[in-house]
Scaffold this motif. Structure first.
Motif, PDB file in Angstrom:
ATOM      1  N   ASN A 134       5.744   0.693  -7.593  1.00  0.00           N
ATOM      2  CA  ASN A 134       6.878   1.742  -7.244  1.00  0.00           C
ATOM      3  C   ASN A 134       7.516   1.329  -6.107  1.00  0.00           C
ATOM      4  OD1 ASN A 134       6.279   3.300  -9.250  1.00  0.00           O
ATOM      5  ND2 ASN A 134       4.653   4.602  -7.954  1.00  0.00           N
ATOM      6  N   ARG A 135       8.777   1.648  -5.663  1.00  0.00           N
ATOM      7  CA  ARG A 135       9.604   1.030  -4.435  1.00  0.00           C
ATOM      8  C   ARG A 135       8.714   1.474  -3.217  1.00  0.00           C
ATOM      9  NH1 ARG A 135      13.142   3.571  -1.169  1.00  0.00           N
ATOM     10  NH2 ARG A 135      12.940   5.120  -2.442  1.00  0.00           N
ATOM     11  N   PHE A 136       8.304   2.672  -3.316  1.00  0.00           N
ATOM     12  CA  PHE A 136       7.698   3.258  -2.021  1.00  0.00           C
ATOM     13  C   PHE A 136       6.355   2.339  -1.588  1.00  0.00           C
ATOM     14  CE2 PHE A 136       4.710   5.453  -4.889  1.00  0.00           C
ATOM     15  CZ  PHE A 136       3.506   5.332  -4.153  1.00  0.00           C
ATOM     16  N   THR A 183       7.327  -0.636   0.044  1.00  0.00           N
ATOM     17  CA  THR A 183       7.674  -0.713   1.401  1.00  0.00           C
ATOM     18  C   THR A 183       6.444  -0.369   2.351  1.00  0.00           C
ATOM     19  OG1 THR A 183       9.922   0.458   0.966  1.00  0.00           O
ATOM     20  CG2 THR A 183       9.033   1.049   3.171  1.00  0.00           C
ATOM     21  N   TYR A 220       1.133   9.360  -1.271  1.00  0.00           N
ATOM     22  CA  TYR A 220       2.570   9.408  -1.501  1.00  0.00           C
ATOM     23  C   TYR A 220       3.052  10.780  -1.602  1.00  0.00           C
ATOM     24  CZ  TYR A 220       7.136   8.848  -3.708  1.00  0.00           C
ATOM     25  OH  TYR A 220       8.464   9.126  -3.911  1.00  0.00           O
ATOM     26  N   THR A 252       6.697  13.210  -2.378  1.00  0.00           N
ATOM     27  CA  THR A 252       8.335  12.942  -2.580  1.00  0.00           C
ATOM     28  C   THR A 252       8.922  13.714  -1.404  1.00  0.00           C
ATOM     29  OG1 THR A 252       8.202  14.945  -3.873  1.00  0.00           O
ATOM     30  CG2 THR A 252       8.012  12.619  -4.942  1.00  0.00           C
ATOM     31  N   ASP A 289      11.398  11.153   0.122  1.00  0.00           N
ATOM     32  CA  ASP A 289      11.517  10.246  -0.836  1.00  0.00           C
ATOM     33  C   ASP A 289      10.770   8.917  -0.731  1.00  0.00           C
ATOM     34  OD1 ASP A 289      12.989  12.083  -2.569  1.00  0.00           O
ATOM     35  OD2 ASP A 289      14.835  11.099  -1.703  1.00  0.00           O
ATOM     36  N   ALA A 290      10.392   8.685   0.575  1.00  0.00           N
ATOM     37  CA  ALA A 290       9.500   7.624   0.706  1.00  0.00           C
ATOM     38  C   ALA A 290       8.503   7.765   1.751  1.00  0.00           C
ATOM     39  CB  ALA A 290      10.529   6.622   1.263  1.00  0.00           C
TER      40      ALA A 290
END
Length: 287
Positions: free
Chosen positions: A2-4, A7, A46, A48, A84-85
């Motif tokens: 996942n993008r998060f 990051t 995580y 959202t 969202d992150a």
């Protein structure tokens, strides 16, 4: 991946390859992941759309507990509260409970409670689950507990329609007479704030860690009362605690009033399943 997660790992400074990433159990509020890179293993939470400063305050609470040099907490490597992150990256803690793990836990919680702040409460508003927990710094425990703990839950319960009628009347009467049972002048111990049985775990060698704090300074008996509410602690835990830091003789009288706060929280989050327990305590003290 996942993008998060990319990051999050970048913020730790770990740019090595990811060997595995899998979702794991970790409560109902956040998504939780085990991530292993070429360098290290991580636990990543995580969310959202978290409340403001949600992970920052968790990281701050863990750091304050760490500063007492009493009980282990996972190391925090990075966090973000951006929509969202939002994430929290921590040390992955894994081990098995040994025969003396609960003894160590009781001793180390008592050690943590022997660290003291200057005032009661906390400089930041926090959360119990995702429920807002208003704070502030108070010179005495009675005023803090009445204004920021019980009264805050009363207001929320009235707004949500689960504190009405006789329940509301008794709770308001209790608040007016709280000084009969709750002390004002106690030392403000460092408190985890949400020490139910799911918020500690065993690391290497069975040594205990605490996780997911809702930090505050306050009467240590408030914390102990919560440990007795939903279980998860053995006789060894309490014997070790008492050996290091004996209880006040008035603990039995005030314990239900400290458990009342957490029952009100559960009433306001989950509903009437907790109503009878709240009513029993209110009836005991207010008839």
């Amino acid at each position: 991946m996942n993008r998060f997660m990319q990051t999050a790992l970048q913020q730790t400074g770990d740019n090595s390859s990811v060997k595995q990433a899998k979702r794991v159990a970790g409560g109902s509020i956040n998504e939780s992941y085990f991530v292993e890179t070429e360098e290290q293993q991580y636990f990543i939470k995580y969310h959202t759309d978290p409340p403001a400063r949600f992970f920052e305050l968790e990281a701050k609470g863990l750091d304050l507990i760490r500063q007492t040099d009493s009980i282990a907490v996972p190391e925090v490597y990075a966090y973000s509260d951006e929509k969202d992150a939002a994430f929290l990256v921590m040390e992955w803690v894994e081990g098995e409970r040994a025969h003396n793990t609960q003894w160590k836990l009781g001793d180390r919680i008592a050690h943590m409670h022997q660290a003291f702040g200057d005032n009661h409460g906390f400089a930041y508003d926090t959360f119990i689950g995702t429920l807002p927990q208003p704070n502030g710094l108070f010179s005495n425990w009675l005023d803090y507990y009445r204004e920021r703990r019980l009264k805050a839950q009363l207001t929320l319960g009235v707004d949500r329609g689960c504190i009405t009628g006789k329940r509301r009347e008794r709770l308001e009467r209790l608040l007016m007479n709280l000084e009969k049972w709750v002390p004002a002048n106690v030392e403000p111990s460092y408190l985890h704030g949400d020490l139910w049985g799911g918020n500690w775990l065993a690391g290497s060698g069975g040594d205990p860690y605490v996780i997911d704090p809702s930090f505050l300074y306050g009467d240590r008996h408030f914390e102990l009362a919560f440990t007795e509410l939903f279980g998860g602690y053995s006789g060894d835990f309490y014997r070790a605690y008492w050996d290091r830091f004996p209880l006040s003789p008035d603990y039995a009288d005030v314990k239900p009033l400290y458990q009342l706060y957490y029952l009100l929280v559960h009433l306001n989050i989950f509903g009437e399943a907790y109503g009878s327990s709240v009513d029993a305590i209110l009836k005991r003290y207010c008839g």
